[in-house]
Enzyme design. Structure first.
Site, PDB file in Angstrom:
ATOM      1  N   ARG A 173      25.271  34.121  51.401  1.00  0.00           N
ATOM      2  CA  ARG A 173      24.046  33.567  52.035  1.00  0.00           C
ATOM      3  C   ARG A 173      22.902  34.517  53.253  1.00  0.00           C
ATOM      4  O   ARG A 173      23.148  34.529  54.554  1.00  0.00           O
ATOM      5  CB  ARG A 173      24.655  32.362  52.740  1.00  0.00           C
ATOM      6  CG  ARG A 173      25.485  31.740  51.762  1.00  0.00           C
ATOM      7  CD  ARG A 173      24.920  31.067  51.528  1.00  0.00           C
ATOM      8  NE  ARG A 173      23.171  29.735  50.604  1.00  0.00           N
ATOM      9  CZ  ARG A 173      23.719  28.861  51.769  1.00  0.00           C
ATOM     10  NH1 ARG A 173      24.577  28.329  51.562  1.00  0.00           N
ATOM     11  NH2 ARG A 173      22.998  27.926  51.544  1.00  0.00           N
ATOM     12  N   ASP A 232      18.702  26.711  59.999  1.00  0.00           N
ATOM     13  CA  ASP A 232      19.232  27.937  59.376  1.00  0.00           C
ATOM     14  C   ASP A 232      19.246  28.765  60.961  1.00  0.00           C
ATOM     15  O   ASP A 232      19.870  29.085  60.361  1.00  0.00           O
ATOM     16  CB  ASP A 232      19.385  27.619  57.861  1.00  0.00           C
ATOM     17  CG  ASP A 232      20.320  26.402  56.961  1.00  0.00           C
ATOM     18  OD1 ASP A 232      21.437  26.824  56.910  1.00  0.00           O
ATOM     19  OD2 ASP A 232      19.496  25.563  57.535  1.00  0.00           O
TER      20      ASP A 232
END
Length: 349
Positions: A96, A244
């Protein structure tokens, strides 16, 4: 019957240290299934396929994962061990690209290896376990402090809107954006939470609504395109979201759709709060334009959740996993170290 949300162990290490145990979030809310991960490939797949998700939880899973994998390295010398460790680190980091916690946790684990290069390999592996547990413990403490800091800005009975899932399932305990909600619930604040469904992966519908309801919080699920309606009706007094990655200027990457919520909140004069641990701040990233945005499989839009394909065959689909909210739309960024207001200078954290 309401439960203590911390009874759900999102990410943990098996007692013998041979596996990472995760609550498979792709199976929620239908069933609570725990999965054992004992190889680099299994950890990579679990992160990529969102079996474990949320920036802090991803970092914890990666730290545990590289420890578990380090136990399996067959090496007679430090150099051969370190070489294989780096290969696995790079592999896990590729799962990711947007969540900074993933790489940050892996970097911390590498520093342990480098700092103890003169020790026997088995001792280094033992130290990796200690470090991975420290990463998890620090996250739990940070989440509670984030919740306390944000709760100081909220009043009992407020309506709160949140997007995606930045709750207990995304971290070690309590969550980031939902930490003040859980603390408020414990203290009788009686918040009324509106949870965006968060298309296309429905983290709000499947996860946020699930964990808040399980904990006895007053939660109402809405489609993403209903946020403006509940704001216009005066039912929302604050927006809380996770993050994030936070750039040095305060621009923030979060789940796709967050930018639209921020624009709506500005229009209706509603405070828009970003909550996250300092580990999500990337001072090497000057602004939002420098944040790499993960693009996911178009089938998540065209096929997922449907008994048969919903979109026409051959139609183009664009599926970014995140968007970037400009710092000028953010009322405050709240971390475990305090509350930052514009103009943001994230290096102060």
């Amino acid at each position: 019957m309401n439960v203590d949300i911390t009874d759900l162990k999102t990410v943990r290490l098996s007692q013998d240290g041979s596996a990472v145990i995760i609550l498979d979030q792709t199976r929620l809310p239908g069933s609570e299934v725990y999965v054992s991960l004992s190889s680099a490939e299994e950890v990579w797949e679990a992160i990529y396929k969102l079996k474990v998700r949320g920036a802090p939880a991803i970092g914890i899973a990666a730290a545990y994962g590289i420890y578990v994998c380090s136990r399996l390295i067959v090496a007679n010398t430090y150099d051969s061990f370190y070489s294989e460790f780096l290969r696995m680190k790079d592999y896990l980091a590729s799962s990711r690209p947007t969540a900074v916690n993933l790489v940050a946790a892996l970097d911390r684990m590498e520093k342990v290896v480098v700092a103890h290069s003169m020790k026997p390999v088995p001792e280094i592996v033992d130290l990796l376990r200690v470090e991975s547990e420290a990463i998890r413990a620090e996250d739990a403490a940070a989440c509670r402090k984030i919740g306390e800091n944000c709760l100081s800005l909220l009043r009992p009975g407020m309506g709160i809107l949140t997007h995606c899932n930045a709750g207990h399932l995304a971290v070690s305990e309590y969550g980031t954006a939902l930490a003040p909600v859980y603390l408020g619930e414990e203290r009788g604040y009686g918040f009324k939470v509106f949870a965006d469904e968060t298309r296309p992966l429905l983290q709000g519908a499947r996860l946020t609504a699930y964990e808040l309801q399980k904990a006895g919080v007053d939660v109402t699920l809405i489609c993403d395109n209903m946020a403006s309606v509940v704001m216009r009706k005066g039912w929302v007094q604050a927006v809380v979201v996770g993050c994030d990655r936070v750039a040095a200027n305060g621009d923030t990457a979060n789940k796709i759709g967050t930018l639209g919520v921020a624009i709506l909140a500005r229009h209706y004069g509603i405070p828009f709060y970003v909550l996250g641990p300092t580990s999500t701040i990337d001072l090497n990233c000057p602004d939002g334009d420098s944040i790499v945005i993960e693009e996911r499989n178009p089938e998540e839009i065209t096929d997922m959740w449907y008994a048969s394909r919903m979109a026409p065959e051959g139609v183009k689909a664009y599926n970014p996993a995140f968007d970037v909210t400009s710092h000028d739309l953010i009322t405050a960024i709240i971390t475990e170290k305090g509350i930052a207001y514009p103009p943001f200078h994230m290096e102060d954290f």
